[in-house]
Each structure stands twice: as structure tokens, then as C-alpha cells.
Write a protein that holds these residues in place. Sequence first.
Motif, PDB file in Angstrom:
ATOM      1  N   ARG A   1       0.764  -1.257  -0.068  1.00 34.95           N
ATOM      2  CA  ARG A   1       0.155  -0.095  -0.003  1.00 34.95           C
ATOM      3  C   ARG A   1       1.018   1.254  -0.088  1.00 34.95           C
ATOM      4  N   ARG A   2       0.063   2.268  -0.263  1.00 36.58           N
ATOM      5  CA  ARG A   2       0.875   3.626  -0.124  1.00 36.58           C
ATOM      6  C   ARG A   2       1.396   3.995   1.164  1.00 36.58           C
ATOM      7  N   PHE A   3       2.495   4.522   1.419  1.00 31.34           N
ATOM      8  CA  PHE A   3       2.751   5.158   2.890  1.00 31.34           C
ATOM      9  C   PHE A   3       1.933   6.245   3.325  1.00 31.34           C
ATOM     10  N   THR A   4       1.898   6.567   4.278  1.00 31.52           N
ATOM     11  CA  THR A   4       1.042   7.717   4.881  1.00 31.52           C
ATOM     12  C   THR A   4       2.048   8.326   5.956  1.00 31.52           C
ATOM     13  N   ASP A   5       1.455   9.664   6.681  1.00 28.56           N
ATOM     14  CA  ASP A   5       2.494  10.034   7.556  1.00 28.56           C
ATOM     15  C   ASP A   5       2.359   9.236   8.940  1.00 28.56           C
ATOM     16  N   ALA A   6       1.353   8.485   8.983  1.00 32.52           N
ATOM     17  CA  ALA A   6       1.273   7.714  10.252  1.00 32.52           C
ATOM     18  C   ALA A   6       2.358   6.528  10.075  1.00 32.52           C
ATOM     19  N   ASP A   7       3.066   6.423   9.002  1.00 38.04           N
ATOM     20  CA  ASP A   7       4.111   5.407   8.972  1.00 38.04           C
ATOM     21  C   ASP A   7       5.550   5.642   9.546  1.00 38.04           C
TER      22      ASP A   7
ATOM     23  N   GLY B   1      11.206  14.242   7.101  1.00 35.13           N
ATOM     24  CA  GLY B   1      11.761  15.293   6.056  1.00 35.13           C
ATOM     25  C   GLY B   1      12.244  15.139   4.700  1.00 35.13           C
ATOM     26  N   GLN B   2      12.804  13.894   4.586  1.00 38.37           N
ATOM     27  CA  GLN B   2      13.257  13.380   3.219  1.00 38.37           C
ATOM     28  C   GLN B   2      12.621  12.130   2.759  1.00 38.37           C
ATOM     29  N   LEU B   3      12.701  10.872   3.420  1.00 37.14           N
ATOM     30  CA  LEU B   3      11.931   9.793   2.927  1.00 37.14           C
ATOM     31  C   LEU B   3      10.511   9.875   2.656  1.00 37.14           C
ATOM     32  N   LEU B   4       9.793  10.182   3.497  1.00 42.61           N
ATOM     33  CA  LEU B   4       8.235  10.221   3.147  1.00 42.61           C
ATOM     34  C   LEU B   4       7.739  11.401   2.164  1.00 42.61           C
ATOM     35  N   PRO B   5       8.562  12.381   2.307  1.00 40.70           N
ATOM     36  CA  PRO B   5       8.136  13.159   1.085  1.00 40.70           C
ATOM     37  C   PRO B   5       8.796  12.833  -0.229  1.00 40.70           C
TER      38      PRO B   5
ATOM     39  N   LEU C   1       4.122   3.788  -9.686  1.00 36.18           N
ATOM     40  CA  LEU C   1       5.612   3.512  -9.521  1.00 36.18           C
ATOM     41  C   LEU C   1       6.047   4.029  -8.484  1.00 36.18           C
ATOM     42  N   GLY C   2       6.862   3.490  -7.508  1.00 33.72           N
ATOM     43  CA  GLY C   2       7.372   4.238  -6.102  1.00 33.72           C
ATOM     44  C   GLY C   2       7.620   3.212  -4.989  1.00 33.72           C
ATOM     45  N   TRP C   3       7.496   3.674  -3.835  1.00 36.22           N
ATOM     46  CA  TRP C   3       7.681   2.908  -2.596  1.00 36.22           C
ATOM     47  C   TRP C   3       6.353   2.390  -2.111  1.00 36.22           C
ATOM     48  N   TRP C   4       6.461   1.258  -1.659  1.00 30.68           N
ATOM     49  CA  TRP C   4       5.071   0.758  -1.144  1.00 30.68           C
ATOM     50  C   TRP C   4       5.398   0.146   0.253  1.00 30.68           C
TER      51      TRP C   4
END
Length: 199
Positions: free
Chosen positions: A13-19, A49-53, A65-68
Motif C-alpha cells: 500500500r501507499r505510505f502515509t504520515d502515520a508510518d 523531512g526526506q524519505l516520506l516526502p 511506481l514508487g515505494w510501497w
Amino acid sequence: MTVHLTTERLVLRRFTDADVDHLVELDADPEVMRYLTGGRATPRADVVGQLLPLYFDHYERYGDLGWWAAEERAGGAFLGWFEFRPTDPADRGEVELGYRLRRAAWGRGYATEGARALIRAGFEELGVRRVVAYTMAVNTGSRRVMEKAGLSYVRTFQEEYPDPIPGSELGEVEYALAAADRKPADRKPAGREPADRKP
């Protein structure tokens, strides 16, 4: 929750700020980070500041396409993540495969299962022409996953690192699989779950 795809045992699934806590905990394990930073943890500030953005930006730019984030389908436990993103921002035809799982998930076939599902979806649904993956030459566990997922060894090469870690002197390896080189058995494997994508 925005699900990217499911397999027999996994939900991607997509990442969220809760991760944030999930990612901080994952990267705090020295064994998980052994072949990446020599065991150094990723600071929480870098996750926020870097990974989640970066992950969110890929969802906006590429959608599928991205990180899951990877979770157990039974119970929903966070296992880690998979990367399946373009190597060239202007061309979706070649993507890089990557994965980072909690130590408790090692040796259970999760990395291979998730990698195969992403590769299959990439070739059959997303128009990907070639999948590449990289790791340190000494990282035999990751290399086995690449091979089980259908990728073949391409080359060993040297990278210049400002802060080398043990094993880096032996170089990095590249593995790859082109759409035209897929084996028939990889095209419609047993237990394939349909992708469940939401906008």
C-alpha cells in the motif's frame, strides 16, 4: 488505506504520515541497515523531512511506481517496504526494484513474493520493459531474492562512497530482467491476486 496490490500473504500500500514510527523502527535495526549504512540508523528527522516526502512525490508523479509499505495480509503487521520506481524520471520503461524488511520477516519468502508480484504487474500492466536491482556483492541474501524473482546477474562495479562500510571494497552488483526474457512460468503463476488500485 490505498492498496497498490496484494499477494497470497502481503498487502502493498501507499505510505502515509502515520508510518513514521514504522520506518524509524525498521531502520533502527543494525542488521537491516548492515549493507546500506554499515548498521547506522536513519534519524527520525530524515524519515519525516526526506524519505516520506520522496515517497509522496513519486505517488504524485508516477501514481503506480514508487515505494510501497508491506503488511501481512493476515493481521496487518508492518513488514517493511518495496521499491519499484523509474530509473529515469523521463522514462517509465526501466524501473529499479528494491526491498527492506524487518528482521522478523526474513527467511519466510516475503521479499521474493513481493518482488515477483511487482515485476509481474510491471510487465503485464504498467508497460515496464526492464527491471534492475542493485546490492553489495557480499549481500548474498538480497542476491538470492533477485535470482528467485527471475533477475539475472549483469555486472559487478565499484561505487565511490565518502564513508565506506565493510564489504564495499568488493563492489556492487547489478541484476536485471527484460520483459522479453521472462520465462512462461513467470507470466501466470499460481496464487496471483488481482491488483486493487485506488486513485
